[in-house]
Design an enzyme around this catalytic site. Structure first.
Site, PDB file in Angstrom:
ATOM      1  CG  ASP A 283      -2.070   1.023   1.061  1.00 41.54           C
ATOM      2  OD1 ASP A 283      -2.524   1.250  -0.076  1.00 41.54           O
ATOM      3  OD2 ASP A 283      -2.490   1.595   2.082  1.00 41.54           O
TER       4      ASP A 283
ATOM      5  CG  ASP B 271      -4.948  -2.367  -3.741  1.00 40.64           C
ATOM      6  OD1 ASP B 271      -5.835  -2.786  -4.511  1.00 40.64           O
ATOM      7  OD2 ASP B 271      -5.207  -1.648  -2.753  1.00 40.64           O
TER       8      ASP B 271
END
Length: 433
Positions: free
Chosen positions: A121, A159
């Protein structure tokens, strides 16, 4: 004196949770997933009897909040993914082994999310992850050993591809070494799980409003998606199911176009039209470009490009995918115009959202293997501040949001109340009689 529980609630909330009816019983023979790396339409997914929602239902019940208890019991009756985000390799292996064995005893299949890649992230709300590529590969190999021969669906590193180290900032990966390491980590993860006989692996590709179709396809190929069952979309996000299915189908078509399609297209994912395909699109008689990435109703130009250039590839040569529908029942959040001067963080605890399509492997959409609740419903996305300089309070709630991954009962209740379609108890959890 023990609190007196009204009789009508007992078969609904108390029976569903206390007596364990929220846990599916053994699947019928025709519903059992087959062996090998496939996900049959009859697959039943594992329900955790000790989920956040189940515990919250009991808390509401003891406070005589019967409406809240029923709502949380309904939520607890449906399967959600289990996230593996940290711990030593030995701990990850042990936890995985325990989970898959519990699921096997009920004839169901757990959904496991591996979320521990280095520089996770971009060191933002959900920062963390292994300290090195070597540490990560040891950890992910141990997680795969824990799954072993049992059946499991694996969602690999949400992600991680859509937000590569090179995407974090202009100076985050000047030499490309970190990004190369990330891609190698993902290839290692795919191989570790695919070596197990009954895993189905989906490499995460972001969502329909992130990377363009061609970029998503290129990154998936770089990370070895051809060695996996497919890819996952919309994890922890809110984009509606229909546009997610459409985007995923384009990505699959693009993968085929650049690897198995016409000779002149080999290696050219960059030629694929995308959800942002407006510069070359006719304007359909309307002012300006007709294509709007926020309006799937205008995506017919992209459909046209794929019809003209890709055609109809053999269905057995196309890559499959799964979609997270846990919070997309109301679609994505659009803040009032002019409310925020910067990025309003529409992905972060957006208000007024709702649960979407129920988890199922019988989607009715050819390339969509399953709709899953991957992000845990009711867990915070992080301490959002809508990018207000120096702000810590989320103006949408008037409070400081819980940290990423923390249980947030109020948000869980909002998602349940706004569910589309309306939430009910899972069929297998309804008390009989």
């Amino acid at each position: 004196m023990k609190p007196r529980i009204p009789r009508p609630l007992v078969p609904v909330a108390l029976a569903a949770l206390v007596t364990g009816l929220a846990v599916p019983g053994p699947a019928h023979a025709q519903d059992r997933p087959g062996t090998g790396h496939t996900l049959p339409a009859g697959t039943r997914f594992y329900v955790d009897p000790d989920s956040d929602a189940a515990k919250q239902a009991v808390r509401y019940l003891l406070k005589h909040d019967f409406a809240g208890a029923t709502a949380m019991a309904e939520l607890a009756s449906w399967p959600q993914a289990h996230w593996f985000t940290d711990g030593t390799p030995a701990e990850a292996e042990s936890r995985a082994r325990s989970l898959v064995r519990r699921a096997a005893r009920t004839g169901t299949v757990p959904v496991i999310v591996a979320y521990n890649v280095p520089l996770r992230d971009c060191s933002q709300y959900s920062s963390g992850g292994a300290q090195s590529d070597a540490e990560y590969r040891e950890w992910i190999s141990a997680l795969a050993r824990g799954v072993g021969k049992e059946k499991a669906v694996i969602v690999l590193e949400p992600d991680a591809l859509a937000n590569l180290p090179s995407d974090c900032s202009p100076t985050s990966d000047p030499t490309g070494v970190l990004t190369a390491g990330r891609l190698a980590d993902l290839r290692h993860g795919i191989d570790a799980f695919e070596q197990q006989p009954n895993t189905v692996v989906y490499l995460d590709a972001g969502n329909s409003h992130w990377q363009s179709v061609g970029n998503a396809a290129e990154r998936l190929l770089d990370a070895g998606v051809e060695r996996a069952q497919g890819f996952s979309l919309n994890v922890s996000n809110f984009f509606a199911t229909g546009p997610s299915d459409r985007y995923g189908t384009w990505v699959s078509d693009c993968l085929w176009f650049a690897t198995k399609g016409p000779e002149h297209a080999r290696g050219h994912t960059d030629w694929c039209a995308s959800q942002y395909y407006s510069p070359a699109a006719p304007n359909d008689g309307q002012p300006g470009n007709a294509v709007d990435a926020d309006d799937p109703g205008t995506w017919h130009w992209t459909d046209d490009w794929f019809r003209q250039n890709v055609g109809t590839p053999p269905i057995d040569q196309l890559t499959h995918f799964v979609v997270d529908t846990g919070r997309n029942g109301k679609g994505a959040w659009t803040p009032p115009p002019g409310k925020y001067s910067g990025d309003p963080q529409v992905w972060c605890n957006p208000p007024g959202r709702g649960i979407g399509d129920r988890p199922t492997a019988a989607t009715g959409t050819p390339l969509v293997d399953a709709y899953l609740w991957i992000k845990t419903i009711g867990q915070s996305d992080g301490q959002c501040n809508r990018n207000i300089p120096g702000g810590t309070v989320d103006p949408e709630y008037g409070t400081v949001d819980p940290a990423a991954g923390a249980w947030w009962p109020e948000q869980a209740m909002t998602l349940v109340r706004n569910a589309n379609p309306p939430l009910t108890f899972a069929p297998w959890s309804r008390p009989r009689g």
